[in-house]
Design a protein around this motif. Structure first.
Motif, PDB file in Angstrom:
ATOM      1  N   ILE A 177      35.822  50.043  31.225  1.00 44.41           N
ATOM      2  CA  ILE A 177      36.708  49.045  31.815  1.00 44.41           C
ATOM      3  C   ILE A 177      36.215  48.541  33.158  1.00 44.41           C
ATOM      4  N   LEU A 178      35.493  49.363  33.945  1.00 45.49           N
ATOM      5  CA  LEU A 178      35.099  48.961  35.295  1.00 45.49           C
ATOM      6  C   LEU A 178      34.184  47.734  35.306  1.00 45.49           C
ATOM      7  N   PRO A 179      33.112  47.675  34.504  1.00 47.92           N
ATOM      8  CA  PRO A 179      32.300  46.453  34.495  1.00 47.92           C
ATOM      9  C   PRO A 179      33.098  45.216  34.090  1.00 47.92           C
ATOM     10  N   ILE A 180      34.043  45.387  33.182  1.00 53.08           N
ATOM     11  CA  ILE A 180      34.885  44.255  32.758  1.00 53.08           C
ATOM     12  C   ILE A 180      35.759  43.786  33.917  1.00 53.08           C
ATOM     13  N   LEU A 181      36.328  44.729  34.656  1.00 54.06           N
ATOM     14  CA  LEU A 181      37.171  44.367  35.800  1.00 54.06           C
ATOM     15  C   LEU A 181      36.356  43.698  36.897  1.00 54.06           C
ATOM     16  N   ASN A 182      35.131  44.168  37.114  1.00 51.05           N
ATOM     17  CA  ASN A 182      34.275  43.535  38.124  1.00 51.05           C
ATOM     18  C   ASN A 182      33.927  42.101  37.728  1.00 51.05           C
ATOM     19  N   ASP A 183      33.670  41.877  36.442  1.00 47.74           N
ATOM     20  CA  ASP A 183      33.386  40.525  35.960  1.00 47.74           C
ATOM     21  C   ASP A 183      34.629  39.651  36.075  1.00 47.74           C
ATOM     22  N   PHE A 184      35.775  40.206  35.744  1.00 49.41           N
ATOM     23  CA  PHE A 184      37.050  39.489  35.910  1.00 49.41           C
ATOM     24  C   PHE A 184      37.257  39.087  37.363  1.00 49.41           C
ATOM     25  N   LYS A 185      36.982  39.995  38.288  1.00 45.50           N
ATOM     26  CA  LYS A 185      37.108  39.689  39.708  1.00 45.50           C
ATOM     27  C   LYS A 185      36.212  38.516  40.094  1.00 45.50           C
ATOM     28  N   SER A 186      34.958  38.535  39.631  1.00 46.84           N
ATOM     29  CA  SER A 186      34.023  37.451  39.949  1.00 46.84           C
ATOM     30  C   SER A 186      34.511  36.116  39.416  1.00 46.84           C
ATOM     31  N   LYS A 187      35.055  36.143  38.206  1.00 44.34           N
ATOM     32  CA  LYS A 187      35.535  34.899  37.599  1.00 44.34           C
ATOM     33  C   LYS A 187      36.757  34.353  38.331  1.00 44.34           C
ATOM     34  N   PHE A 188      37.706  35.235  38.668  1.00 40.62           N
ATOM     35  CA  PHE A 188      38.876  34.733  39.379  1.00 40.62           C
ATOM     36  C   PHE A 188      38.500  34.306  40.801  1.00 40.62           C
ATOM     37  N   GLU A 189      37.574  35.006  41.417  1.00 43.43           N
ATOM     38  CA  GLU A 189      37.127  34.646  42.767  1.00 43.43           C
ATOM     39  C   GLU A 189      36.530  33.239  42.777  1.00 43.43           C
ATOM     40  N   ARG A 190      35.754  32.913  41.751  1.00 42.14           N
ATOM     41  CA  ARG A 190      35.191  31.561  41.631  1.00 42.14           C
ATOM     42  C   ARG A 190      36.311  30.533  41.540  1.00 42.14           C
ATOM     43  N   ARG A 191      37.319  30.824  40.766  1.00 43.11           N
ATOM     44  CA  ARG A 191      38.482  29.933  40.644  1.00 43.11           C
ATOM     45  C   ARG A 191      39.187  29.794  41.999  1.00 43.11           C
ATOM     46  N   PHE A 192      39.308  30.911  42.708  1.00 48.59           N
ATOM     47  CA  PHE A 192      39.992  30.953  44.005  1.00 48.59           C
ATOM     48  C   PHE A 192      39.266  30.117  45.045  1.00 48.59           C
ATOM     49  N   PHE A 193      37.953  29.948  44.879  1.00 47.13           N
ATOM     50  CA  PHE A 193      37.158  29.141  45.802  1.00 47.13           C
ATOM     51  C   PHE A 193      37.281  27.649  45.507  1.00 47.13           C
ATOM     52  N   GLU A 194      37.805  27.303  44.350  1.00 52.80           N
ATOM     53  CA  GLU A 194      37.804  25.901  43.940  1.00 52.80           C
ATOM     54  C   GLU A 194      39.195  25.306  43.750  1.00 52.80           C
ATOM     55  N   GLN A 195      40.227  26.160  43.632  1.00 49.45           N
ATOM     56  CA  GLN A 195      41.565  25.644  43.369  1.00 49.45           C
ATOM     57  C   GLN A 195      42.584  26.321  44.271  1.00 49.45           C
ATOM     58  N   SER A 196      43.527  25.541  44.748  1.00 47.73           N
ATOM     59  CA  SER A 196      44.589  26.089  45.574  1.00 47.73           C
ATOM     60  C   SER A 196      45.396  27.107  44.786  1.00 47.73           C
TER      61      SER A 196
END
Length: 228
Positions: free
Chosen positions: A2-21
């Motif tokens: 689960i840890l690698p999946i959660l780290n990838d999830f974090k990266s994906k949401f972080e990218r969204r967080f940088f582009e959308q309010s």
């Protein structure tokens, strides 16, 4: 796993967080980013992940209201089962609103989380799986206390509560009475059930520069609880 999946999830949401309010993001955005991380991490096709999956019918007591005109079919946000490995997930998004100085109802948010944990925990009895509650939370709730300090400061390292606490909250707190699904409460009462959840992931999301997205300026974290 689960840890690698959660780290990838974090990266994906972080990218969204940088582009959308954050004000324009809903809970579905959290779900979609995790779905993709899960697909990538386990090399799955989209058809191998079920969304809005029915909870096991033995995990709750049916409402006996004779005037009900629809079948009872409570659902979980995500279900995956391949090669004798099953996962269920519920998601949350606890964030500020459009008023910079406004507050959120911390007690309501926490009770909603506990209701999801209750559902996951009861379902796990009849459908063995690894169960998780995954949420994005910002500093409008991080570090907050519930009304009456009936639970630890959010987010707690562990949540441990039984059917006894459930009934006390429902009797003493209107918010709890409104939030908790009584079909699952009755089942918990019948089983004298205890719910245990452990915080297994607590990572801060990097904030974008203030001149890029000033609304995304609060401390924001990914929190993952595993239901034990």
């Amino acid at each position: 796993m689960i840890l690698p999946i959660l780290n990838d999830f974090k990266s994906k949401f972080e990218r969204r967080f940088f582009e959308q309010s954050i004000l324009n993001l809903g809970e579905d955005s959290v779900r979609y980013d995790f779905f993709i991380a899960l697909m990538n991490g386990l090399n799955l096709g989209s058809h191998q992940i079920q969304v809005e999956y029915p909870i096991h019918q033995k995990a709750f007591e049916f409402n006996q209201n004779p005037n009900s005109k629809r079948n009872e079919n409570p659902q979980l946000d995500l279900y995956y089962n391949q090669n004798n490995s099953a996962i269920t997930v519920e998601f949350g998004l606890f964030k500020k609103n459009s008023n910079p100085n406004g507050s959120i109802n911390v007690t309501e948010k926490v009770f909603k989380m506990l209701n999801d944990m209750l559902r996951l925990s009861l379902n796990k009895i009849y459908m063995p799986n690894d169960s998780y509650f995954i949420c994005i939370a910002d500093s409008k709730i991080l570090g907050s206390k519930m009304t009456g300090n009936i639970l630890p400061i959010f987010p707690a390292e562990n949540y441990l509560f039984s059917y006894i606490e459930l009934n006390k909250w429902i009797k003493s707190k209107k918010t709890a009475n409104d939030v908790f699904d009584k079909r699952f409460v009755v089942k918990a009462n019948n089983l004298e059930h205890v719910i245990k959840a452990k915080l297994i992931y607590n990572q801060q999301i990097v904030n974008p520069a203030n001149d890029i997205l000033p609304m995304n300026n609060l401390e924001t974290r990914i929190l993952v609880y595993k239901i034990e």
